[in-house]
Motif scaffolding. Structure first.
Motif, mmCIF file in Angstrom:
data_model
loop_
_atom_site.group_PDB
_atom_site.id
_atom_site.type_symbol
_atom_site.label_atom_id
_atom_site.label_comp_id
_atom_site.label_asym_id
_atom_site.label_seq_id
_atom_site.Cartn_x
_atom_site.Cartn_y
_atom_site.Cartn_z
ATOM 1 N N ALA B 125 92.594 35.724 12.100
ATOM 2 C CA ALA B 125 91.635 35.327 13.138
ATOM 3 C C ALA B 125 91.679 33.823 13.347
ATOM 4 N N SER B 126 90.942 33.377 14.367
ATOM 5 C CA SER B 126 90.927 31.962 14.725
ATOM 6 C C SER B 126 89.490 31.447 14.753
ATOM 7 N N ALA B 127 89.254 30.345 14.039
ATOM 8 C CA ALA B 127 87.916 29.738 14.048
ATOM 9 C C ALA B 127 88.031 28.355 14.666
ATOM 10 N N THR B 128 88.393 28.347 15.940
ATOM 11 C CA THR B 128 88.658 27.093 16.637
ATOM 12 C C THR B 128 87.367 26.429 17.099
ATOM 13 N N SER B 129 86.529 27.192 17.764
ATOM 14 C CA SER B 129 85.326 26.617 18.372
ATOM 15 C C SER B 129 84.279 26.305 17.315
ATOM 16 N N GLU B 130 83.615 25.159 17.493
ATOM 17 C CA GLU B 130 82.662 24.706 16.491
ATOM 18 C C GLU B 130 81.323 24.390 17.158
ATOM 19 N N ILE B 133 80.582 21.272 19.438
ATOM 20 C CA ILE B 133 81.839 20.799 20.029
ATOM 21 C C ILE B 133 82.205 21.661 21.234
ATOM 22 N N GLY B 134 81.887 22.955 21.149
ATOM 23 C CA GLY B 134 82.213 23.878 22.244
ATOM 24 C C GLY B 134 83.694 24.189 22.273
ATOM 25 N N GLY B 135 84.236 24.291 23.461
ATOM 26 C CA GLY B 135 85.617 24.736 23.614
ATOM 27 C C GLY B 135 86.653 23.632 23.492
ATOM 28 N N GLU B 136 86.270 22.422 23.102
ATOM 29 C CA GLU B 136 87.236 21.316 22.955
ATOM 30 C C GLU B 136 87.974 21.475 21.632
ATOM 31 N N THR B 159 81.065 28.851 16.537
ATOM 32 C CA THR B 159 80.323 29.512 17.618
ATOM 33 C C THR B 159 80.796 30.953 17.828
ATOM 34 N N THR B 160 82.047 31.210 17.534
ATOM 35 C CA THR B 160 82.668 32.482 17.894
ATOM 36 C C THR B 160 83.865 32.713 16.980
ATOM 37 N N ILE B 161 83.850 33.785 16.198
ATOM 38 C CA ILE B 161 85.115 34.153 15.538
ATOM 39 C C ILE B 161 85.371 35.612 15.868
ATOM 40 N N SER B 162 86.299 35.845 16.755
ATOM 41 C CA SER B 162 86.626 37.224 17.103
ATOM 42 C C SER B 162 87.132 37.947 15.849
ATOM 43 N N TYR B 163 86.728 39.194 15.716
ATOM 44 C CA TYR B 163 87.070 40.080 14.595
ATOM 45 C C TYR B 163 87.011 39.368 13.242
ATOM 46 N N ALA B 375 87.361 33.156 32.599
ATOM 47 C CA ALA B 375 87.049 31.791 33.040
ATOM 48 C C ALA B 375 86.232 31.019 31.999
ATOM 49 N N LEU B 376 85.611 31.775 31.064
ATOM 50 C CA LEU B 376 84.745 31.117 30.063
ATOM 51 C C LEU B 376 85.465 30.832 28.762
ATOM 52 N N MET B 377 86.581 31.511 28.581
ATOM 53 C CA MET B 377 87.294 31.446 27.315
ATOM 54 C C MET B 377 88.080 30.140 27.310
ATOM 55 N N VAL B 378 87.393 29.095 26.887
ATOM 56 C CA VAL B 378 87.626 27.686 27.207
ATOM 57 C C VAL B 378 87.266 27.538 28.693
ATOM 58 N N GLY B 379 86.111 26.936 28.939
ATOM 59 C CA GLY B 379 85.558 26.870 30.298
ATOM 60 C C GLY B 379 86.538 26.258 31.284
ATOM 61 N N ASN B 380 86.700 26.895 32.444
ATOM 62 C CA ASN B 380 87.657 26.365 33.422
ATOM 63 C C ASN B 380 87.318 24.941 33.861
ATOM 64 N N ASP B 381 86.015 24.619 33.931
ATOM 65 C CA ASP B 381 85.684 23.249 34.348
ATOM 66 C C ASP B 381 86.135 22.236 33.309
ATOM 67 N N ARG B 382 86.062 22.628 32.054
ATOM 68 C CA ARG B 382 86.570 21.728 31.007
ATOM 69 C C ARG B 382 88.065 21.476 31.233
ATOM 70 N N ILE B 383 88.780 22.534 31.568
ATOM 71 C CA ILE B 383 90.220 22.406 31.789
ATOM 72 C C ILE B 383 90.512 21.600 33.054
ATOM 73 N N TYR B 384 89.750 21.856 34.110
ATOM 74 C CA TYR B 384 89.924 21.063 35.330
ATOM 75 C C TYR B 384 89.673 19.579 35.063
ATOM 76 N N ALA B 385 88.669 19.284 34.209
ATOM 77 C CA ALA B 385 88.369 17.876 33.910
ATOM 78 C C ALA B 385 89.569 17.219 33.215
ATOM 79 N N THR B 386 90.197 17.951 32.296
ATOM 80 C CA THR B 386 91.384 17.435 31.622
ATOM 81 C C THR B 386 92.508 17.216 32.635
#
Ligand SMILES: Cc1cc2nc3c(=O)[nH]c(=O)nc-3n(C[C@H](O)[C@H](O)[C@H](O)COP(=O)(O)OP(=O)(O)OC[C@H]3O[C@@H](n4cnc5c(N)ncnc54)[C@H](O)[C@@H]3O)c2cc1C
Lengths: 80, 397
Positions: B125-130, B133-136, B159-163, B375-386
Motif C-alpha cells: 500500500a501507499s501512505a503518501t498523503s499526510e 499536507i494534503g495531496g502534495e 489522511t488516506t491509506i487504501s487497503y 479529479a480529487l485523487m490529487v486535486g486537479n486544481d493543485r495540479i493546474y497550479a503546478t
C-alpha cells in the motif's frame, strides 16, 4: 557570476539554511528549494543574465547547486 | 504463445489475458457487492495473487512476468471495465512495486524483498498523503527518528491509506530527519510485523468504495537498510508520478469503456425494437464514442512515451526529470480525470432512466460515482497550479 547566482538564490530559493553556508556543490533541493521556488529561481536567472533556458535544460539536475547553475549559464553565454 | 507459471486451471496465452479473465469472471460479478458494502474486492485480489500478478512487473529471472508499463496499464484498464475498486488497488500496488524495482535493487534488503514479494504475492500500500499536507507528495511533516542497533522509528498521520488493513507492507515518504526541510524526503518500505495502523475514521464515500481507504495513524520501525538510497525527489519524478498517472488513467479509461459498453448495448436494444429507424440516442452514442477514442489515444500515447523513456537509462532518465515531461504527465492526469466523468455522464444520458436505476443491466451509477474520484485523487486544481508555474519557464522549443 557565482555571487550573482547566490544573491538570486537568497531572494528566491526559499532555502531552510543561509545560502552562504552552502558549498558551491551543496544540494539546493536538500536545503529546502521546492519545485515552485526553483521556477522563480529560473525566472530570476533568465532576467538577470538575459538568457533563456531551453527546455532541455529545464530539469532538476541543472539547478541542483550553485556550481550546476553556473555551468548552465556558462554554456548559454559562451558565444557572446 | 508465451510460457509463464500461471496456476489457473485452463491455459491462457498471456498474463494480460489471465487478468482479463479475472476481470470478467471474478471482479465483475462481485463489483456491485463490493461497492454496496464498501468492502475490499477480496475475490479479485485473491485471484490475481493466485495468478501471480502481484509480481507482474518483476523480471523473469526473479520469478515475475517481466511486464512493462504498457502491459500493466492494459491490465488496469481490463479490471477497471468491471470493478474500478479492484483495478485501483491493483494499480496502486504496482506503482509501489515499480518504485522498488527501479530505484532500490542496488540495496541488499530490497533484492531479498522482491524475492519475498514474488514468492508470497505480497500486497503493498501507499501512505503518501499526510494530515496537514494534503495531496502534495513533495512535502512531509513526519521525519525518520534514528534508533538503536541500526533501526529507525517513523510515525505518520495519514489522511488516506487504501487497503491499509489488507496490505502486507506500506511504502511512503518522510523527511530525512527531524532537522530536514519539508521537501528533503526519503522513501521507505515498512513491513507488517513492524507497523501498527490505528484507524482514525471511516471510508464511507461516494465511489471507489472497495478501495477501503480510511485515515490511519501509522507507527512503524525498520532497519536503516529499508530506507531508499535514492532521494524521494528522483523516485517521485522518475517513477511515482509517471506510473501513478498512467495506471490511474488506465483504470479511469476502463471505467469509461465499461459505461460506454452499457450505453452501446442500450442503443442496440432500442434499434432492434424498431429496425429501419436510427434511435435518437445513437447520435449521443456517436459523440461519446469519439470522446472515448480521444481519451484512449491520449492515455496510450503517454504510456508508450513513458515506457520508452524508462528503458533508456541515460537520456531517458534525464527526460523523466524534466519540466516538459512533468507537464505532460500532469496534463494526462487532469485530462483523463475530466474525460472519464464526462464520458460516464454521457453514457447515463444515453441510457436514461435505465442507466439511473441501480438494478438495471444498463446501470451506470457506480461508474459515475467511481469516476468522480478521479479529479480529487490529487486535486486537479493543485495540479493546474503546478502546471501554471512550470509554464512560466517552458518554451516548447
Ligand atoms: C479513491 C482514492 C484513493 C486514495 N488512496 C490513497 C492512498 O492509498 N494513499 C494516499 O496517500 N493517498 C490516497 N488518496 C489521495 C488522498 O486522499 C489525497 O490526499 C486527497 O485525494 C487529496 O486530499 P484533499 O482533497 O484534502 O486535497 P488537498 O491536496 O489538501 O487540496 C484540497 C483542495 O485544494 C486544492 N488545491 C490544493 N493546492 C492547490 C493549489 N496550489 N492551487 C489551487 N488549488 C489547490 C485541491 O485541488 C483541492 O480542491 C486517495 C484518494 C482517492 C480519491
Amino acid at each position: 557570476m557565482k555571487d550573482q547566482i547566490r544573491a538570486i538564490l537568497k531572494e528566491h530559493a526559499r532555502l531552510a539554511v543561509d545560502v552562504d553556508a552552502l558549498a558551491d556543490d551543496g544540494d539546493l533541493y536538500q536545503a529546502g528549494m521546492t519545485s515552485h521556488a526553483s521556477v522563480n529561481v529560473m525566472l530570476a536567472l533568465e532576467g538577470a543574465f538575459d538568457v533563456e533556458f531551453p527546455d532541455r535544460m529545464l530539469r532538476r539536475g541543472v539547478f541542483e547547486s550553485v556550481a550546476a547553475i553556473r555551468d548552465a549559464l556558462t554554456e548559454l553565454t559562451k558565444d557572446r | 504463445m508465451r510460457d509463464h507459471p500461471l496456476k489457473t486451471e485452463e491455459t491462457v496465452s498471456s498474463p494480460l489475458e489471465a487478468v482479463q479473465r479475472i476481470a470478467t469472471e471474478i471482479a465483475g460479478p462481485a463489483a456491485d457487492a463490493v461497492d454496496r458494502e464498501a468492502r475490499f474486492p477480496v475475490e479479485a485480489i485473491d485471484a490475481l495473487k493466485k495468478a501471480r500478478m502481484m509480481s507482474a512487473l518483476v523480471p523473469r529471472e526473479l520469478g515475475g512476468f517481466g511486464c512493462g508499463m504498457i502491459e500493466l496499464a492494459a491490465m488496469c484498464e481490463a479490471l477497471g471495465q468491471h470493478c474500478a475498486s479492484a483495478a485501483m488497488v491493483f494499480a496502486m500496488h504496482h506503482i509501489q512495486v515499480a518504485s522498488v524495482l527501479r530505484h532500490a535493487m542496488g540495496q541488499p534488503y530490497y533484492r531479498d524483498y522482491v524475492t519475498e514479494l514474488t514468492r508470497g504475492q505480497l500486497l503493498v500500500a501507499s501512505a503518501t498523503s499526510e494530515v496537514g499536507i494534503g495531496g502534495e507528495m513533495r512535502a512531509s511533516k513526519c521525519a525518520v527518528a534514528p534508533g538503536a542497533g541500526g533501526r529507525f522509528t517513523l510515525d505518520k498521520d495519514c489522511t488516506t491509506i487504501s487497503y491499509g488493513a489488507q496490505a502486507d507492507d506500506i511504502l511512503f515518504q518522510a523527511r530525512r530527519n527531524a532537522d530536514s526541510p519539508p521537501n528533503d524526503q526519503i522513501f521507505v518500505l515498512v513491513r507488517k510485523k513492524d507497523f501498527t495502523l490505528t484507524q482514525k475514521g471511516a471510508w464511507d464515500t461516494l465511489g471507489m468504495r472497495g478501495t477501503c481507504s480510511p485515515p490511519f495513524l501509522l507507527q512503524s520501525t525498520g532497519e536503516d537498510g529499508q530506507i531508499f538510497a535514492t532521494p524521494f525527489a528522483d523516485v517521485a519524478s522518475e517513477t511515482q508520478v509517471p506510473f501513478s498517472h498512467v495506471l490511474w488513467s488506465n483504470v479511469w479509461l476502463g471505467i469509461a469503456v465499461g459505461a460506454v459498453r452499457r450505453a452501446r448495448a442500450f442503443v442496440r436494444q432500442q434499434a432492434r425494437a424498431k429496425p429501419g429507424t436510427v434511435p435518437p440516442s445513437a447520435l449521443r452514442l456517436a459523440e461519446v464514442a469519439s470522446m472515448l477514442q480521444s481519451m484512449r489515444t491520449n492515455v496510450h500515447d503517454v504510456a508508450s512515451e513513458c515506457e520508452t523513456l524508462m528503458k533508456d537509462d541515460v537520456q531517458g532518465t534525464k527526460a523523466l526529470s524534466s519540466i516538459a515531461f512533468a507537464l505532460k504527465m500532469n496534463n494526462l492526469k487532469v485530462s483523463s480525470s475530466q474525460m472519464v466523468a464526462q464520458i460516464v455522464h454521457q453514457a447515463l444520458q444515453i441510457c436514461g432512466i435505465m442507466g439511473y436505476k441501480n438494478d438495471s443491466k444498463f446501470a451506470v451509477g457506480r461508474h459515475l460515482r467511481d469516476a468522480l474520484s478521479a479529479a480529487l485523487m490529487v486535486g486537479n486544481d493543485r495540479i493546474y497550479a503546478t502546471n501554471a508555474s512550470m509554464l512560466l519557464v517552458l518554451k516548447d522549443d
